[in-house]
Design a protein around this motif. Structure first.
Motif, PDB file in Angstrom:
ATOM      1  N   VAL A  20      42.002  38.899   8.982  1.00  0.00           N
ATOM      2  CA  VAL A  20      41.324  39.663   7.919  1.00  0.00           C
ATOM      3  C   VAL A  20      42.271  40.696   7.329  1.00  0.00           C
ATOM      4  N   THR A  21      42.938  41.452   8.194  1.00  0.00           N
ATOM      5  CA  THR A  21      43.824  42.497   7.696  1.00  0.00           C
ATOM      6  C   THR A  21      45.027  41.912   6.958  1.00  0.00           C
ATOM      7  N   ARG A  22      45.512  40.756   7.406  1.00  0.00           N
ATOM      8  CA  ARG A  22      46.618  40.104   6.703  1.00  0.00           C
ATOM      9  C   ARG A  22      46.188  39.669   5.312  1.00  0.00           C
ATOM     10  N   LEU A  24      43.797  40.893   3.454  1.00  0.00           N
ATOM     11  CA  LEU A  24      43.637  42.072   2.598  1.00  0.00           C
ATOM     12  C   LEU A  24      44.991  42.614   2.171  1.00  0.00           C
ATOM     13  N   GLY A  25      45.920  42.728   3.100  1.00  0.00           N
ATOM     14  CA  GLY A  25      47.248  43.234   2.775  1.00  0.00           C
ATOM     15  C   GLY A  25      47.982  42.361   1.784  1.00  0.00           C
ATOM     16  N   THR A  26      47.898  41.045   1.973  1.00  0.00           N
ATOM     17  CA  THR A  26      48.549  40.101   1.051  1.00  0.00           C
ATOM     18  C   THR A  26      48.011  40.249  -0.361  1.00  0.00           C
ATOM     19  N   ASN A  27      46.750  40.653  -0.475  1.00  0.00           N
ATOM     20  CA  ASN A  27      46.122  40.817  -1.780  1.00  0.00           C
ATOM     21  C   ASN A  27      46.146  42.268  -2.270  1.00  0.00           C
ATOM     22  N   ASN A  28      47.003  43.089  -1.649  1.00  0.00           N
ATOM     23  CA  ASN A  28      47.204  44.475  -2.047  1.00  0.00           C
ATOM     24  C   ASN A  28      45.912  45.301  -1.996  1.00  0.00           C
ATOM     25  N   ILE A  29      45.085  45.021  -1.005  1.00  0.00           N
ATOM     26  CA  ILE A  29      43.836  45.748  -0.797  1.00  0.00           C
ATOM     27  C   ILE A  29      44.038  46.654   0.406  1.00  0.00           C
ATOM     28  N   ASN A  30      43.876  47.946   0.190  1.00  0.00           N
ATOM     29  CA  ASN A  30      44.115  48.927   1.240  1.00  0.00           C
ATOM     30  C   ASN A  30      42.808  49.266   1.957  1.00  0.00           C
ATOM     31  N   ILE A  31      42.857  49.326   3.260  1.00  0.00           N
ATOM     32  CA  ILE A  31      41.693  49.704   4.060  1.00  0.00           C
ATOM     33  C   ILE A  31      41.621  51.221   4.102  1.00  0.00           C
ATOM     34  N   ARG A  32      40.469  51.760   3.708  1.00  0.00           N
ATOM     35  CA  ARG A  32      40.248  53.211   3.719  1.00  0.00           C
ATOM     36  C   ARG A  32      39.543  53.671   4.983  1.00  0.00           C
ATOM     37  N   ALA A  33      38.640  52.861   5.490  1.00  0.00           N
ATOM     38  CA  ALA A  33      37.926  53.171   6.735  1.00  0.00           C
ATOM     39  C   ALA A  33      37.427  51.863   7.300  1.00  0.00           C
ATOM     40  N   LEU A  34      37.235  51.833   8.622  1.00  0.00           N
ATOM     41  CA  LEU A  34      36.670  50.631   9.226  1.00  0.00           C
ATOM     42  C   LEU A  34      35.966  50.966  10.515  1.00  0.00           C
ATOM     43  N   SER A  35      35.090  50.069  10.862  1.00  0.00           N
ATOM     44  CA  SER A  35      34.354  50.153  12.115  1.00  0.00           C
ATOM     45  C   SER A  35      34.091  48.734  12.567  1.00  0.00           C
ATOM     46  N   ILE A  36      34.108  48.517  13.855  1.00  0.00           N
ATOM     47  CA  ILE A  36      33.783  47.193  14.365  1.00  0.00           C
ATOM     48  C   ILE A  36      32.807  47.351  15.537  1.00  0.00           C
ATOM     49  N   VAL A  49      37.253  49.631   1.412  1.00  0.00           N
ATOM     50  CA  VAL A  49      38.579  49.227   0.937  1.00  0.00           C
ATOM     51  C   VAL A  49      38.802  49.700  -0.496  1.00  0.00           C
ATOM     52  N   SER A  50      40.040  49.629  -0.930  1.00  0.00           N
ATOM     53  CA  SER A  50      40.390  50.101  -2.270  1.00  0.00           C
ATOM     54  C   SER A  50      39.774  49.257  -3.382  1.00  0.00           C
ATOM     55  N   TYR A  51      39.590  47.961  -3.154  1.00  0.00           N
ATOM     56  CA  TYR A  51      39.020  47.061  -4.169  1.00  0.00           C
ATOM     57  C   TYR A  51      37.951  46.181  -3.517  1.00  0.00           C
ATOM     58  N   PRO A  52      36.728  46.702  -3.386  1.00  0.00           N
ATOM     59  CA  PRO A  52      35.714  45.965  -2.627  1.00  0.00           C
ATOM     60  C   PRO A  52      35.323  44.612  -3.224  1.00  0.00           C
ATOM     61  N   ASP A  53      35.237  44.495  -4.527  1.00  0.00           N
ATOM     62  CA  ASP A  53      34.850  43.211  -5.120  1.00  0.00           C
ATOM     63  C   ASP A  53      35.911  42.146  -4.869  1.00  0.00           C
ATOM     64  N   GLN A  54      37.163  42.537  -5.011  1.00  0.00           N
ATOM     65  CA  GLN A  54      38.266  41.614  -4.750  1.00  0.00           C
ATOM     66  C   GLN A  54      38.320  41.242  -3.265  1.00  0.00           C
ATOM     67  N   ALA A  55      38.103  42.225  -2.386  1.00  0.00           N
ATOM     68  CA  ALA A  55      38.110  41.956  -0.940  1.00  0.00           C
ATOM     69  C   ALA A  55      37.017  40.952  -0.590  1.00  0.00           C
ATOM     70  N   TYR A  56      35.845  41.154  -1.133  1.00  0.00           N
ATOM     71  CA  TYR A  56      34.738  40.228  -0.882  1.00  0.00           C
ATOM     72  C   TYR A  56      35.150  38.809  -1.285  1.00  0.00           C
ATOM     73  N   ARG A  57      35.715  38.689  -2.480  1.00  0.00           N
ATOM     74  CA  ARG A  57      36.078  37.369  -3.009  1.00  0.00           C
ATOM     75  C   ARG A  57      37.149  36.683  -2.163  1.00  0.00           C
ATOM     76  N   VAL A  58      38.232  37.399  -1.840  1.00  0.00           N
ATOM     77  CA  VAL A  58      39.330  36.741  -1.113  1.00  0.00           C
ATOM     78  C   VAL A  58      38.936  36.396   0.315  1.00  0.00           C
ATOM     79  N   LEU A  59      38.110  37.228   0.936  1.00  0.00           N
ATOM     80  CA  LEU A  59      37.664  36.907   2.294  1.00  0.00           C
ATOM     81  C   LEU A  59      36.703  35.725   2.283  1.00  0.00           C
ATOM     82  N   LYS A  60      35.814  35.696   1.309  1.00  0.00           N
ATOM     83  CA  LYS A  60      34.882  34.569   1.178  1.00  0.00           C
ATOM     84  C   LYS A  60      35.665  33.276   0.933  1.00  0.00           C
TER      85      LYS A  60
END
Length: 143
Positions: A20-22, A24-36, A49-60
């Motif tokens: 997941v972190t790879r 996001l990083g590859t897509n230039n999305i920075n993590i601002r906070a996280l919890s697991i 994250v810095s770009y939530p819509d993009q993060a949603y799309r690339v992870l999906k």
């Protein structure tokens, strides 16, 4: 005043969080906070994250089970009792907190607490009436 949080369902398998972190990083999305939160078989990764819509799309697109949730981000004085004051305000109007996570902002000497509550709009209104600083999504994404 709402912040979009990304939630990712993760099987408890070696390397899933790293993947997941790879992505996001590859897509230039920075993590601002996280919890697991995890169980024996799976975990729920919650991210701001810095770009939530993009993060949603690339992870999906990468095959992850992803959802978005609105949360609020509240600045709390970084001092003993700072969080207690905010929690008491919400408790007085019977707003239940489903979960929260936090981090320190060194530049402002305040903690940023991310809340998921049942009555989001009511929580925003009552916190604002009590002069509690609530950050917008754009403010949090740019931290």
């Amino acid at each position: 005043m709402k912040v979009k949080q990304i939630s990712v369902f993760l099987e408890n398998k070696h390397g899933r969080l790293a993947e997941v972190t790879r992505i996001l990083g590859t897509n230039n999305i920075n993590i601002r906070a996280l919890s697991i939160a995890d169980t024996t078989d799976f975990g729920i990764l919650r991210l701001i994250v810095s770009y939530p819509d993009q993060a949603y799309r690339v992870l999906k697109e990468s095959g992850f089970t992803v959802s978005t949730t609105d949360v609020i981000a509240v600045e709390v004085k970084d001092e003993p009792g700072g969080l207690a004051g905010v929690l008491e305000i919400l408790q007085q109007v019977n707003i239940n907190i489903e979960y929260l996570y936090a981090f320190i902002q060194k530049a402002t000497n305040a903690a940023l607490v991310v809340f998921r509550v049942e009555q989001l709009d009511e929580a925003i209104t009552v916190l604002q009436k009590n002069n509690i600083s609530i950050l917008s999504g754009n403010q949090v994404y740019k931290l």
